[in-house]
Enzyme design. Structure first.
Site, PDB file in Angstrom:
ATOM      1  N   GLN A  78      23.174  15.179  18.921  1.00 15.73           N
ATOM      2  CA  GLN A  78      21.863  15.413  18.327  1.00 15.73           C
ATOM      3  C   GLN A  78      20.983  16.205  19.295  1.00 15.73           C
ATOM      4  OE1 GLN A  78      21.006  13.924  15.176  1.00 15.73           O
ATOM      5  NE2 GLN A  78      19.302  15.332  15.314  1.00 15.73           N
ATOM      6  N   PHE A  79      21.194  17.528  19.362  1.00 14.12           N
ATOM      7  CA  PHE A  79      20.419  18.348  20.294  1.00 14.12           C
ATOM      8  C   PHE A  79      18.927  18.321  19.984  1.00 14.12           C
ATOM      9  CE2 PHE A  79      20.810  21.417  16.913  1.00 14.12           C
ATOM     10  CZ  PHE A  79      19.665  22.201  17.013  1.00 14.12           C
ATOM     11  N   THR A  80      18.559  18.004  18.744  1.00 11.62           N
ATOM     12  CA  THR A  80      17.137  18.023  18.379  1.00 11.62           C
ATOM     13  C   THR A  80      16.330  16.929  19.069  1.00 11.62           C
ATOM     14  OG1 THR A  80      17.495  16.687  16.390  1.00 11.62           O
ATOM     15  CG2 THR A  80      17.603  19.092  16.136  1.00 11.62           C
TER      16      THR A  80
END
Length: 151
Positions: A78-80
């Protein structure tokens, strides 16, 4: 490194209309990696998560670990989680690590959890995923590591 942990009764992840991972009772982990993260950050967080006592015992107290209740993990990259929303109306993702080093650290994190005999499912790194979570409680915690230590 940052992990959003949700205690769940059931969860699944779908990529291109195909379920690629699913669990019953356990944790859903949304895992973000930043530029300065190392395998030590992954290890510290994996070890902490494996031992967290956030399942209820017979008295209704959060006193049991995932290992003690025989739970599973669904781990989703989950890079966000490293989105910066301070300026403008669109998040800036410059704090997220580049895909290749992020994937290596994410994989190490998952391997560390698996090595502790925790059944683990994952999504597909870098893919557009649909995640379904039945949050239990709801219990949602944020864990962070920096320079190999918990924050």
């Amino acid at each position: 490194m940052k992990v959003v942990l949700q205690r769940s009764k059931a969860a699944s992840v779908t990529v291109n209309r195909k379920v690629v991972g699913s669990i019953k009772s356990g944790f859903v982990l949304l895992v973000g990696v930043t530029h300065t993260d190392t395998v030590k950050d992954a290890e510290v967080l994996a070890d902490k998560i494996a031992q967290m006592r956030i399942f209820e015992d017979e008295s209704g107290k959060m006193n049991l670990s995932l290992l003690e209740v025989g739970g599973e993990i669904l781990s989703i990259s989950q890079f966000t989680l490293f989105g910066d929303c301070r300026k403008g109306r669109r998040p800036n993702f410059m704090n997220a690590a580049k895909p290749a080093p992020a994937e290596a650290i994410y994989d190490h994190f998952n391997e560390r959890l698996s090595a502790q005999q925790i059944p683990l499912q994952t999504g597909v790194f870098g893919a557009m995923m649909e995640v379904k979570i039945t949050n239990d409680g709801p219990v949602t915690l944020i864990l962070e590591s920096e320079n190999g230590s918990l924050k």
